[in-house]
Motif scaffolding. Structure first.
Motif, PDB file in Angstrom:
ATOM      1  N   MET A   1       0.777  -1.122   0.307  1.00 17.54           N
ATOM      2  CA  MET A   1       0.087   0.049   0.193  1.00 17.54           C
ATOM      3  C   MET A   1       1.033   0.879  -0.224  1.00 17.54           C
ATOM      4  SD  MET A   1      -2.973  -1.155   2.407  1.00 17.54           S
ATOM      5  CE  MET A   1      -3.360   0.438   2.312  1.00 17.54           C
ATOM      6  N   PRO A   2       1.589   1.500  -1.132  1.00 15.74           N
ATOM      7  CA  PRO A   2       1.550   3.934  -0.967  1.00 15.74           C
ATOM      8  C   PRO A   2       0.640   4.215  -0.599  1.00 15.74           C
ATOM      9  CG  PRO A   2       0.450   2.728  -3.313  1.00 15.74           C
ATOM     10  CD  PRO A   2       0.248   1.604  -3.084  1.00 15.74           C
ATOM     11  N   LEU A   3       1.457   5.600   0.304  1.00 17.74           N
ATOM     12  CA  LEU A   3       0.820   5.851   1.742  1.00 17.74           C
ATOM     13  C   LEU A   3       0.859   7.467   1.294  1.00 17.74           C
ATOM     14  CD1 LEU A   3       0.220   3.891   4.743  1.00 17.74           C
ATOM     15  CD2 LEU A   3      -1.631   4.413   3.254  1.00 17.74           C
ATOM     16  N   LEU A   4      -1.018   8.250   0.902  1.00 21.89           N
ATOM     17  CA  LEU A   4       0.152   9.162   0.452  1.00 21.89           C
ATOM     18  C   LEU A   4      -0.807  10.654   1.147  1.00 21.89           C
ATOM     19  CD1 LEU A   4      -0.014   8.011  -2.243  1.00 21.89           C
ATOM     20  CD2 LEU A   4       0.984  10.523  -3.094  1.00 21.89           C
ATOM     21  N   LYS A   5      -0.231  11.639   2.122  1.00 19.20           N
ATOM     22  CA  LYS A   5      -1.250  12.381   2.899  1.00 19.20           C
ATOM     23  C   LYS A   5      -2.122  13.017   2.123  1.00 19.20           C
ATOM     24  CE  LYS A   5       0.541  14.558   6.726  1.00 19.20           C
ATOM     25  NZ  LYS A   5       1.488  15.636   7.452  1.00 19.20           N
ATOM     26  N   GLY A   6      -3.520  12.674   2.494  1.00 12.06           N
ATOM     27  CA  GLY A   6      -4.966  13.217   2.120  1.00 12.06           C
ATOM     28  C   GLY A   6      -5.252  12.446   1.046  1.00 12.06           C
ATOM     29  N   ILE A   7      -4.612  11.584   1.077  1.00 11.38           N
ATOM     30  CA  ILE A   7      -4.927  10.681  -0.443  1.00 11.38           C
ATOM     31  C   ILE A   7      -5.510   9.143  -0.034  1.00 11.38           C
ATOM     32  CG2 ILE A   7      -4.053   9.874  -2.304  1.00 11.38           C
ATOM     33  CD1 ILE A   7      -2.548  12.255  -3.009  1.00 11.38           C
ATOM     34  N   ASN A   8      -4.533   9.015   0.248  1.00  5.58           N
ATOM     35  CA  ASN A   8      -5.485   7.442   1.353  1.00  5.58           C
ATOM     36  C   ASN A   8      -5.024   7.026   2.777  1.00  5.58           C
ATOM     37  OD1 ASN A   8      -2.881   7.075   0.779  1.00  5.58           O
ATOM     38  ND2 ASN A   8      -2.581   5.236  -1.058  1.00  5.58           N
ATOM     39  N   ASP A   9      -4.694   7.651   3.417  1.00  4.63           N
ATOM     40  CA  ASP A   9      -3.946   7.805   4.957  1.00  4.63           C
ATOM     41  C   ASP A   9      -5.710   7.611   5.580  1.00  4.63           C
ATOM     42  OD1 ASP A   9      -4.413  10.287   4.334  1.00  4.63           O
ATOM     43  OD2 ASP A   9      -3.327  10.927   5.728  1.00  4.63           O
ATOM     44  N   SER A  10      -6.956   7.921   5.579  1.00  3.25           N
ATOM     45  CA  SER A  10      -8.086   8.234   6.216  1.00  3.25           C
ATOM     46  C   SER A  10      -7.928   7.090   6.580  1.00  3.25           C
ATOM     47  CB  SER A  10      -8.884   8.901   5.855  1.00  3.25           C
ATOM     48  OG  SER A  10      -9.387   7.976   4.784  1.00  3.25           O
ATOM     49  N   GLN A  11      -9.233   7.296   8.133  1.00  5.60           N
ATOM     50  CA  GLN A  11      -9.272   5.568   9.474  1.00  5.60           C
ATOM     51  C   GLN A  11     -10.404   4.674   7.497  1.00  5.60           C
ATOM     52  OE1 GLN A  11      -9.898   6.403  12.808  1.00  5.60           O
ATOM     53  NE2 GLN A  11     -10.711   4.568  12.988  1.00  5.60           N
TER      54      GLN A  11
ATOM     55  N   LYS B   1       0.037 -13.044   2.964  1.00 10.28           N
ATOM     56  CA  LYS B   1       2.123 -12.745   3.369  1.00 10.28           C
ATOM     57  C   LYS B   1       1.706 -11.882   4.370  1.00 10.28           C
ATOM     58  CE  LYS B   1       4.540 -15.769   3.367  1.00 10.28           C
ATOM     59  NZ  LYS B   1       3.821 -16.992   4.951  1.00 10.28           N
ATOM     60  N   GLY B   2       0.831 -10.902   4.126  1.00 16.16           N
ATOM     61  CA  GLY B   2       0.489  -9.522   5.354  1.00 16.16           C
ATOM     62  C   GLY B   2       0.324  -8.917   4.789  1.00 16.16           C
ATOM     63  N   ILE B   3       1.332  -7.599   4.915  1.00 12.47           N
ATOM     64  CA  ILE B   3       0.861  -6.080   3.946  1.00 12.47           C
ATOM     65  C   ILE B   3       2.183  -5.398   5.011  1.00 12.47           C
ATOM     66  CG2 ILE B   3      -0.675  -3.588   4.253  1.00 12.47           C
ATOM     67  CD1 ILE B   3      -2.657  -5.648   5.915  1.00 12.47           C
ATOM     68  N   ASP B   4       2.809  -4.409   2.992  1.00 10.64           N
ATOM     69  CA  ASP B   4       3.293  -3.820   2.933  1.00 10.64           C
ATOM     70  C   ASP B   4       2.881  -1.974   3.331  1.00 10.64           C
ATOM     71  OD1 ASP B   4       5.327  -6.071   4.216  1.00 10.64           O
ATOM     72  OD2 ASP B   4       6.329  -5.391   1.915  1.00 10.64           O
ATOM     73  N   LEU B   5       3.567  -1.108   3.668  1.00 16.99           N
ATOM     74  CA  LEU B   5       3.337   0.268   3.869  1.00 16.99           C
ATOM     75  C   LEU B   5       4.406   0.993   3.385  1.00 16.99           C
ATOM     76  CD1 LEU B   5       1.242   0.307   7.310  1.00 16.99           C
ATOM     77  CD2 LEU B   5       0.558  -0.345   5.698  1.00 16.99           C
ATOM     78  N   LEU B   6       3.793   1.562   2.227  1.00 24.27           N
ATOM     79  CA  LEU B   6       4.931   2.238   1.940  1.00 24.27           C
ATOM     80  C   LEU B   6       4.599   3.394   2.074  1.00 24.27           C
ATOM     81  CD1 LEU B   6       5.116  -0.209  -1.522  1.00 24.27           C
ATOM     82  CD2 LEU B   6       6.139   0.196  -0.006  1.00 24.27           C
TER      83      LEU B   6
END
Length: 317
Positions: A233-243, A263-268
């Motif tokens: 999961m690529p994570l960007l503020k205000g784009i896909n980081d909301s609860q 096999k789990g989740i990688d946060l990028l």
């Protein structure tokens, strides 16, 4: 070593780059083969040179001395020196032929050509050079992009050869492809590194140019068919980081949490590695501002997954 041509059609893959000694895209030390061409247009793409399935000129304006050496050798007139400014200009309306005459003659290495056709045998020879590192670290080959599933036959052939020769295989994918293409490569893949960019289809379309129903359906197929999958999961503020966005992903993945092949989740965390590449391609970077998340914000998202007992890790490139 066996002959990679035995039992397969010798195909060619159109690739943008080959990167050795990678430690982030699969277990152990890996060689990444980047396939060129992608159906998505993610606003944060770090590899814009992999989006279009054609040869492209990358131009470092800061390194250019406007000597004009490239102008005389280009067979299609991509390069010119403007009379008004005496500056070198690259025409983006003319397709590059991939001859590389301009990059070869440039005295300041201001030009490079991205894109090249490689046979499966040629690619395998490059991959096999580092077999010792794979064996020592549990590494292998990862196919990335662009989107590798845009060239499923070439990808399947390369992965099959690597499996035959005992090399661990992985692919990094958006999952946006026909299911038959996904399954064509799946039998030769030890691990899928599978992107979830946004769980909401409308928002996914706004961010990437495509909806996500096909992506999520393919993911369900892989997991239920017991192929090994790790979510990225690529994570960007205000784009896909909301609860709400994260909770949507959690609810989608909950039925598969106990699967041994999940096999789990990688946060990028977002990074700006691609910005300069856009400049070199003569393109405008799609994002404005800085959507980076700090370590506390990343930790908060990580904890949301941990509350549901998901194996999760932040991967800092």
């Amino acid at each position: 070593m066996g002959n990679p041509k035995e039992g397969i059609i010798e195909r060619k893959a159109f690739i943008s780059n080959i990167q050795k000694y990678n430690m982030f895209d699969g277990p152990g030390v890996r060689t990444i083969v980047f396939f060129k061409g992608c159906p998505l247009r993610c606003k944060w793409c770090a590899n814009p040179e992999g989006l279009e399935r054609k040869y492209q000129v990358m131009f470092k304006r800061s390194a250019c001395t406007d000597c004009g050496s490239c102008v005389s050798v280009c067979p299609v007139g991509i390069h010119s020196i403007l009379k008004e400014t005496s500056k070198h200009e690259v025409s983006r309306n003319i397709d590059c032929t991939g001859c590389r005459k301009c990059s070869d003659i440039c005295p300041e290495s201001a030009l490079s050509i991205v894109g090249g056709m490689k046979t499966i045998s040629e690619l395998f020879e490059i991959v096999e050079e580092d077999r010792l590192f794979y064996e020592m670290s549990g590494g292998g080959i990862t196919l990335g992009g662009g989107e590798v599933l845009m060239q499923p036959e070439a990808a399947a052939n390369l992965l099959m050869v690597c499996k035959q020769e005992g090399i661990n295989t992985a692919i990094e994918t958006s999952g946006y492809a026909k299911l038959e293409s996904v399954l064509r490569v799946a039998e030769f893949v030890d691990l899928f590194l599978y992107d979830i960019k946004h769980i909401n289809s409308e928002r996914h379309f706004e961010l990437t140019g495509v909806r996500n129903e096909l992506i999520l359906n393919n993911l369900k197929e892989l997991l239920t068919r017991r192929y090994y999958v790790k979510i990225r999961m690529p994570l960007l503020k205000g784009i896909n980081d909301s609860q709400d966005a994260i909770e949507g992903v959690i609810q989608f993945l909950l039925p598969f949490r106990e699967y041994k092949n999940f096999k789990g989740i990688d946060l990028l965390p977002y990074h700006k590695f691609g910005v300069n590449k856009y400049n070199q391609l003569g393109k405008e970077y799609p994002l404005t501002g800085d959507p980076s998340l700090n370590s506390e914000e990343m930790k908060r998202i990580e904890n949301w997954f941990k509350e549901y007992d998901f194996p999760v890790m932040v991967i800092n490139h």
